[in-house]
Design a protein around this motif. Sequence first.
Motif, PDB file in Angstrom:
ATOM      1  N   ILE A 119       0.825  -1.213   0.000  1.00 52.75           N
ATOM      2  CA  ILE A 119       0.000   0.000   0.000  1.00 52.75           C
ATOM      3  C   ILE A 119       0.856   1.259   0.000  1.00 52.75           C
ATOM      4  O   ILE A 119       0.666   2.163  -0.836  1.00 52.75           O
ATOM      5  N   ILE A 120       1.819   1.347   0.918  1.00 52.40           N
ATOM      6  CA  ILE A 120       2.635   2.565   1.022  1.00 52.40           C
ATOM      7  C   ILE A 120       3.505   2.774  -0.221  1.00 52.40           C
ATOM      8  O   ILE A 120       3.471   3.855  -0.823  1.00 52.40           O
ATOM      9  N   PRO A 121       4.298   1.769  -0.672  1.00 52.31           N
ATOM     10  CA  PRO A 121       5.110   1.996  -1.875  1.00 52.31           C
ATOM     11  C   PRO A 121       4.280   2.362  -3.105  1.00 52.31           C
ATOM     12  O   PRO A 121       4.712   3.180  -3.926  1.00 52.31           O
ATOM     13  N   GLN A 122       3.093   1.800  -3.217  1.00 55.41           N
ATOM     14  CA  GLN A 122       2.255   2.079  -4.385  1.00 55.41           C
ATOM     15  C   GLN A 122       1.551   3.429  -4.297  1.00 55.41           C
ATOM     16  O   GLN A 122       1.132   3.987  -5.315  1.00 55.41           O
ATOM     17  N   SER A 123       1.426   3.974  -3.100  1.00 53.61           N
ATOM     18  CA  SER A 123       0.633   5.191  -2.900  1.00 53.61           C
ATOM     19  C   SER A 123       1.443   6.471  -2.974  1.00 53.61           C
ATOM     20  O   SER A 123       0.889   7.538  -3.299  1.00 53.61           O
ATOM     21  N   ILE A 124       2.741   6.408  -2.663  1.00 54.56           N
ATOM     22  CA  ILE A 124       3.484   7.654  -2.488  1.00 54.56           C
ATOM     23  C   ILE A 124       3.576   8.499  -3.764  1.00 54.56           C
ATOM     24  O   ILE A 124       3.725   9.718  -3.691  1.00 54.56           O
ATOM     25  N   HIS A 125       3.475   7.878  -4.937  1.00 57.10           N
ATOM     26  CA  HIS A 125       3.533   8.643  -6.187  1.00 57.10           C
ATOM     27  C   HIS A 125       2.140   9.038  -6.677  1.00 57.10           C
ATOM     28  O   HIS A 125       2.023   9.830  -7.608  1.00 57.10           O
TER      29      HIS A 125
END
Length: 421
Positions: free
Chosen positions: A234-240
Motif C-alpha cells: 500500500i505505502i510503496p504504491q501510494s506515495i507517487h
Amino acid sequence: MINNEVISIILGGGQGTRLYPLTENRSKPAVPIAGKFRLVDIPISNCINSDIKRMFVLTQFNSASLNAHIKNTYHFSFFSSAFVDVLAAEQTLQSSSWFQGTADAVRQSMHHFLNHKFEYALILSGDQLYQMDFNQMLEAHKNSNAEITIATLPVSEKEATSFGILKTNQENVITSFIEKPNADLLPDWTSQVSDEMKGEGRNHLASMGIYIFNRDLLIDLMSNPDTVDFGKEIIPQSIHKHKTLSYQFEGYWTDIGNIDSFFEANLGLTDDLPQFDLYDNERRIYTHARMLPTTKISGTTLNRAVIADGCLINAKHIERSVIGIRSRIGKGSTVKNTYMMGSDQYQSLDEVSSQAKGIAMGIGDNCNINNAILDKNCRIGNNVTINGGRHLEDNETDTYCIREGIVVVKKNAIIPNGFEI
C-alpha cells in the motif's frame, strides 16, 4: 473529551512466531510487559492520552486472553461514544479466509469501521513500545493537506537495513520508499533531519508502521483485494499517487518483534533514567486495575529492580530485573537480568503442599537465575540454576526455550528442585 474525527485501528499481528513461546497460548498484544501491563496497553494508552477513544483491535490468533483483558480493563461512561472493540478474523460473504496481512486485516474489517463517522483512520501496531501525542501527527497531516501520513523515526546506517526507509523533500513529503535496503544503497537514502539527529548519525528515516489515512482514500485503497500489506504494498504504491507526509518522531520507540528486543525493552525499564518513562503524569500507561496488596520484601538487596504489586520476596539479591505481579521469590535466591512475569493468582498453603510435588508458584529457595524470562505461573523449585547467555545454543524442551542466549521458561512450567540450565 473525544476526538470524533478519528478512529484508531490497532493491528494485533499474526501468529507472533518470533515471540514464541510467549505467544504459544496468547496473541502478541496480550503478552505481559513491564511487570503489570500488556503490549496492547501501549497503543491504547497513547490513544486515550490523545483523546482518541474509539478503538478497534484486530487479531486472529489465541485472542481469548486479549478479549478478557480488554473487556475487564477499558470501561467508558454509558453516556460516551468511547470504546475499545476486539475484532477477530471472521467468515463473511465477502471473505472466508484469515487475515493475509495488515492491509487485508483492515479490508476484511472495513464494514465495522464504516458503521462509525470519522474523517481519519489512525492505524497502529500492537507490538511497539513508545509514547506519542497523535494530535501533533494529526495536525501535521491536516496542515499539509496530506492524504496519508507516516510516522518516521531517524535511524543510523546500521539500523536502516532492518526497516522500510523513506526519502523526503523539503516539505517532508515522501518521494520514494525502499524496504530493508542493502548497506551500499544507504548513501542515496538520507533525508532532512534535525541537527540533534544528525549529531547522532541518524540521517535515515524509517517507517514506524504508524499511519493516518483520509477516510475516502482508505475506502478506495481497500477496494483492491490484491494488496494485502501496508508496508510492502500500500505505502510503496501510494506515495507517487497520493500526497504522503513524513511525520518525524524523535522520542523513544522500539519494535517488540522478537525475544531479544522484548527482553531488552523490559530490562531497560530498570535504568536510572529509562528511555520509556512509566512515571510521566501526562502520558500514563493504563491497564487492568487489580485490587492487590502492597509488595513485601524481607532480607533482600535490590539494585535497579522494578517490583510490581502484590509480591512476596525473600530473595538474597535482585539486580537489573523486572518482577511482575504476585511474584514469590524464596530465601537465599539471586535474580539478575531477568523478567519475571508473575502469577495470575495466589496459592493457598494447601495448594502449595498438594500440587506439583510441593513446588510452589514462583522461585524457590537458594536459586540462581540470570538472563531469563519467566512466563506467568512458573514453578521454579529449590536450588535451581538458570544461567542464560551466548554460550547456550538455541533449544526447546517441554518447559523452556533458549533464544539468542535468553532462557524463556514457559507459562505454567514446572522446573524441579536442583535443575540446572
